[in-house]
Design an enzyme around this catalytic site. Structure first.
Site, PDB file in Angstrom:
ATOM      1  N   LYS A  16       0.832  -1.213   0.000  1.00 14.39           N
ATOM      2  CA  LYS A  16       0.000   0.000   0.000  1.00 14.39           C
ATOM      3  C   LYS A  16       0.860   1.255   0.000  1.00 14.39           C
ATOM      4  CE  LYS A  16      -1.986  -1.478   3.749  1.00 14.39           C
ATOM      5  NZ  LYS A  16      -1.520  -2.865   3.753  1.00 14.39           N
ATOM      6  N   GLY A  40       3.825  -1.250   8.776  1.00 14.02           N
ATOM      7  CA  GLY A  40       5.132  -0.847   8.259  1.00 14.02           C
ATOM      8  C   GLY A  40       4.985  -0.624   6.775  1.00 14.02           C
TER       9      GLY A  40
END
Ligand code: IMP
Length: 436
Positions: A16, A40
């Site tokens: 993402k 993360g």
């Protein structure tokens, strides 16, 4: 420009961060709506690699506003160290706004996570679950509460006895009010200028014509309601979480872009029907560098699971998908896709959802020949081998959703736009950004 949600369609780690960073120049604001320092988001810019945990992935694009919404959980100390890291790398965080209504992770949340959930669920141990649990139990402390130390103390006095009772039962050290206040005092002062009523700001910016990208964390299968409960994170990670997680009404959200890998991974415990172990699992792990960006844990690897993706298309209302890490499958002689499940002698064609069923699913695979040529770094659809085209088109048919972007590496330019698509209709400027 429309307001679009970017959401993980699997168990997180789909990439993402790269896609948000890529699309960010086309919008005015990037707003993170769920999760905390368990996330993360890795972004590679030229030869520099950034791992963002709570700061939205728009921060690497100068001039963009970045919001940490009320649906997130904020570890003040962790957020300050993230801001320090960005400042040291020369990245401005001047336009970062943290919701006063976001709940905070305090040292006792981390202690409780590590005592109660880390082994049982395989959590990241960052205190995320216990902080969301306090939010629902009305024992939570919010960012705005930290700004007045006396008020913060009062809130701690009300909740710490309950927390300490639990910690004692787990054989862990307890916490004193003053100890907690002192632990976060410095971080609170650093964050003070960033704290705002971000729902009101978003409303005003949008009223004045700004467009917003809503950045999800984790993925659909880790969503508290739609994921593989209880092996989930504790927030609404799916696209529906964007509205309550920022205070923007659902009527102002125009579309949803899902992110999926060309295969599947998950980190932590829980069911994973298309998991592959042995040499092939190792190969995917090594080629995909599949190690958790927060904890360093090796990720479990497996084949693409089509019914699971169809579930993600449904619950998120995905208009389109970006597929990452296609190049990881380059050396595979055959590429497999889970097309259904065997359960107690029957074949299921849709994701069943129920915990007792999901725990016992056996995958039903179909396979196609691999493309056996290098796709890493390719930038046009035409440059992909025909068998990679076939694989992508096959997946589109199986999951009933278009794939509008294929990522062939971590860099911004290692990206193929597949046209025509919803994505370039939303963001025509992406063509310039991805031009070979
Ligand atoms: P928690 O979010 O730390 O409570 O962990 C709950 C589950 O979600 C565990 O299986 C974690 O490994 C997983 N998880 C949490 N954050 C991420 C992420 O960013 N990527 C992948 N898995 C995650």
């Amino acid at each position: 420009m429309p307001n679009i949600v970017i959401v993980g369609a699997q168990w997180g780690d789909e990439g993402k961060g790269k896609v948000v960073d890529l699309v960010a120049p086309c919008v005015d604001v990037v707003a993170r709506y769920s999760g905390g320092p368990n996330a993360g988001h890795t972004i590679v810019v030229a030869d520099r690699r950034f791992v963002l945990q709570l700061v939205p992935s728009g921060v690497l694009r100068p001039g963009k506003k970045n919001v940490i919404g009320c649906g997130t959980v904020v570890d003040p100390i962790g957020l300050v160290s993230e801001l320090d890291g960005l400042a040291a790398a020369g990245i401005s965080v001047e336009q970062l706004y943290v919701s006063h209504a976001a709940h905070v992770i305090l040292p006792y949340h981390r202690a409780l996570d590590q005592a109660m959930d880390q082994e049982r669920i395989g959590t990241t141990g960052k205190g995320v679950g216990p902080a969301y649990a306090d939010k629902a139990a009305r024992l939570g402390i919010r960012v705005g509460d930290l700004l007045d130390e006396d008020h913060f103390r009062e809130k701690l006095e009300a909740c710490l006895p309950v927390k300490n009772h639990l910690l004692r039962a787990c054989g862990r050290d307890t916490f004193e009010v003053e100890e907690v206040v002192k632990a976060v005092r410095g971080a609170v002062e650093r964050l003070r200028p960033h704290v705002a009523d971000t729902a009101l700001l978003l409303h005003r910016w949008m009223r004045d014509g700004a467009s917003v990208l809503f950045e999800g964390a984790q993925g659909t299968m880790l969503d508290v309601d739609h994921g593989t409960y209880p092996y989930i994170t504790a927030s609404s990670a799916s696209a529906g979480g964007a509205a309550p997680g920022t205070g923007v009404p659902p009527t102002r959200i125009n579309g949803v872009l899902g992110i999926t890998k060309a295969y599947a991974t998950r980190v932590g415990g829980g069911p994973f029907p298309t998991e592959v172990t042995g040499d092939l699992g190792e190969l995917i792990r090594a080629r995909g560098k599949e190690y958790g960006s927060v904890t360093g844990r090796p990720r479990r690897c497996g084949w693409f699971d089509a019914p699971l993706l169809r579930h993600a298309v449904r619950v998120n209302g995905l208009d389109t998908l970006a597929m990452t890490k296609l190049d990881v499958l380059d050396p595979c002689h055959a590429v497999l896709v889970g097309v259904g499940y065997r359960y107690k002698g029957t074949t299921l064609h849709e994701w069943p959802g129920e915990e007792r069923v999901v725990a016992k699913l056996e995958p039903v695979f179909e396979e196609r020949p691999g493309w056996l040529s290098e796709t890493a770094g390719l930038r046009t659809w035409g440059a992909l081998p025909a068998r990679a085209h076939d694989y992508i088109r096959w997946l589109e048919d199986l999951i009933e959703c278009e794939i509008s972007l294929v990522s062939t590496g971590p860099g911004r330019d290692e990206t193929i736009l597949v046209e025509p698509s919803c994505l370039t209709r939303w963001f025509p400027d992406l063509r310039q950004l991805c031009l070979p």
